[in-house]
Design an enzyme around this catalytic site. Structure first.
Site, PDB file in Angstrom:
ATOM      1  N   ARG A 107       0.809  -1.219   0.000  1.00  0.00           N
ATOM      2  CA  ARG A 107       0.000   0.000   0.000  1.00  0.00           C
ATOM      3  C   ARG A 107       0.843   1.269   0.000  1.00  0.00           C
ATOM      4  O   ARG A 107       0.552   2.219  -0.735  1.00  0.00           O
ATOM      5  CB  ARG A 107      -0.950  -0.027   1.197  1.00  0.00           C
ATOM      6  CG  ARG A 107      -1.849   1.205   1.362  1.00  0.00           C
ATOM      7  CD  ARG A 107      -2.430   1.752   0.064  1.00  0.00           C
ATOM      8  NE  ARG A 107      -3.046   0.726  -0.775  1.00  0.00           N
ATOM      9  CZ  ARG A 107      -3.264   0.863  -2.060  1.00  0.00           C
ATOM     10  NH1 ARG A 107      -2.869   1.962  -2.706  1.00  0.00           N
ATOM     11  NH2 ARG A 107      -3.842  -0.095  -2.760  1.00  0.00           N
ATOM     12  N   LYS A 142       1.438  25.072  -4.147  1.00  0.00           N
ATOM     13  CA  LYS A 142       0.220  24.452  -3.607  1.00  0.00           C
ATOM     14  C   LYS A 142       0.387  22.932  -3.639  1.00  0.00           C
ATOM     15  O   LYS A 142      -0.223  22.220  -4.432  1.00  0.00           O
ATOM     16  CB  LYS A 142      -1.001  24.899  -4.402  1.00  0.00           C
ATOM     17  CG  LYS A 142      -1.255  26.401  -4.289  1.00  0.00           C
ATOM     18  CD  LYS A 142      -2.416  26.857  -5.165  1.00  0.00           C
ATOM     19  CE  LYS A 142      -2.614  28.363  -5.054  1.00  0.00           C
ATOM     20  NZ  LYS A 142      -3.707  28.838  -5.936  1.00  0.00           N
ATOM     21  N   LYS A 174       3.778  39.499  -4.103  1.00  0.00           N
ATOM     22  CA  LYS A 174       2.352  39.298  -4.358  1.00  0.00           C
ATOM     23  C   LYS A 174       1.577  40.570  -4.017  1.00  0.00           C
ATOM     24  O   LYS A 174       2.135  41.560  -3.542  1.00  0.00           O
ATOM     25  CB  LYS A 174       1.851  38.117  -3.524  1.00  0.00           C
ATOM     26  CG  LYS A 174       2.622  36.831  -3.754  1.00  0.00           C
ATOM     27  CD  LYS A 174       2.177  36.099  -4.984  1.00  0.00           C
ATOM     28  CE  LYS A 174       0.883  35.370  -4.732  1.00  0.00           C
ATOM     29  NZ  LYS A 174       0.461  34.573  -5.914  1.00  0.00           N
ATOM     30  N   GLU A 204       3.665  40.252  -8.955  1.00  0.00           N
ATOM     31  CA  GLU A 204       2.308  39.971  -9.414  1.00  0.00           C
ATOM     32  C   GLU A 204       1.559  41.277  -9.688  1.00  0.00           C
ATOM     33  O   GLU A 204       1.596  42.201  -8.885  1.00  0.00           O
ATOM     34  CB  GLU A 204       1.564  39.168  -8.345  1.00  0.00           C
ATOM     35  CG  GLU A 204       0.096  38.925  -8.646  1.00  0.00           C
ATOM     36  CD  GLU A 204      -0.613  38.248  -7.490  1.00  0.00           C
ATOM     37  OE1 GLU A 204      -0.465  37.028  -7.349  1.00  0.00           O
ATOM     38  OE2 GLU A 204      -1.300  38.950  -6.719  1.00  0.00           O
ATOM     39  N   ASP A 225      -2.022  38.144 -13.035  1.00  0.00           N
ATOM     40  CA  ASP A 225      -2.994  37.421 -12.223  1.00  0.00           C
ATOM     41  C   ASP A 225      -4.422  37.588 -12.725  1.00  0.00           C
ATOM     42  O   ASP A 225      -4.943  38.705 -12.782  1.00  0.00           O
ATOM     43  CB  ASP A 225      -2.899  37.895 -10.770  1.00  0.00           C
ATOM     44  CG  ASP A 225      -3.804  37.118  -9.834  1.00  0.00           C
ATOM     45  OD1 ASP A 225      -3.819  35.883  -9.928  1.00  0.00           O
ATOM     46  OD2 ASP A 225      -4.503  37.749  -9.021  1.00  0.00           O
TER      47      ASP A 225
END
Length: 289
Positions: A107, A142, A174, A204, A225
């Site tokens: 597994r 992410k 950002k 960004e 963005d």
């Protein structure tokens, strides 16, 4: 056929550590109760790991390590390389050895192999969708906590490229950084003053007037963005090749082609790692004499 890049690398120390922790989680305090109860000691077996879907393989080193850590005497023989495209029914690997060992490692080995192959397979679909353009498909941060290096490796196996690995790779300014710093120019000037000579700066923007400021001030990359295709085309015109353009936001398999055709250099896709389905792989075991 998709093939893993020659620069693909997995740190063997991280492979061993990740697999060791996964096996410890699975075996717990008392080991594989089912196998210990049902399978006589010393019974020998062989097994085939096969794909039940079309896809791209990634993660063979982690699958191999699962069997090795349970029993170094188990023989694990890969039938393909990471980055290989496989059809339903294709043999991915063969394993043989003590039956208890094969069953106890199964597994964890399949979990790693299926997860990473799913990421590679999804990446390959995005790469194919934009193959007629200049755009490259790249990942994001992410990722599954503690598994980033493996998931980004899987993206490379699928033909994609990696964005930064962590907060220490590069400067990525950002929208919240811009707001706190006092604007695009202020943020860029502060970044340039702090960056080492090998550290790239990306910023960004979500408006064309912000892009104009970046073009004047200078940066290595601009992250565009959530811009629609017509705005992306105008951004490509305004930048005129003076900096790299990365499109991000609202990217999926239905939209990526149109985004790529605007002329951007890169398209970052969080879904590669946060939404990829596991590639269905199975292990079929048989006894040996």
């Amino acid at each position: 056929m998709t093939t893993a890049p020659t620069t693909a690398f997995l740190n063997p120390l991280r492979v061993e550590d990740a697999v060791r922790r996964a096996l410890d989680e699975d075996l717990g305090r008392a080991g594989d109760l089912t196998t210990l109860a049902c399978i006589p000691a010393g019974r020998r077996a062989q097994a085939v790991i096969a794909s039940r879907q079309q896809g791209v393989v990634a993660g063979l080193a982690l699958a191999r390590e699962a069997f090795r850590l349970i029993d170094p005497a188990v023989d694990f023989s890969a039938a393909v390389d990471d980055g290989a495209s496989v059809a339903p029914g294709s043999v991915v690997a063969r394993v043989s050895g003590d039956a208890r060992s094969l069953l106890s490692a199964e597994r964890v080995g399949l979990n790693f192999l299926g997860r990473l192959s799913g990421i590679a397979s999804l990446t390959a679909r995005y790469v194919a969708a934009v193959a007629h353009t200049r755009a490259r498909i790249c990942d994001t941060r992410k990722t599954t906590p503690t598994l980033r290096a493996f998931e980004k490796y899987a993206v490379r196996c699928g033909g994609g490229m990696n964005h930064r690995y962590g907060l220490d790779d590069a400067i990525l300014i950002k929208d919240n950084h811009i707001a706190v710093a006092g604007g695009v120019r202020a943020a860029l000037r502060a970044a340039k003053a702090a960056a080492g000579h090998l550290v790239k700066i990306e910023i960004e923007v979500d408006r064309l007037d912000q892009l104009a400021e970046v073009v004047e001030e200078g940066a290595d990359v601009v992250l565009l963005d959530n811009m629609p295709p017509d705005m992306l085309r105008e951004a490509v015109r305004l930048a005129a090749g003076r900096l790299l353009l990365e499109a991000s936001g609202g990217v999926n398999l239905d939209t990526v082609r149109a985004i790529a055709e605007t002329g951007v250099d890169m398209i970052s896709v969080g879904a590669l790692t946060h939404s990829a389905s596991v590639l269905d792989l199975g292990l079929d075991i048989t006894l040996t004499a």
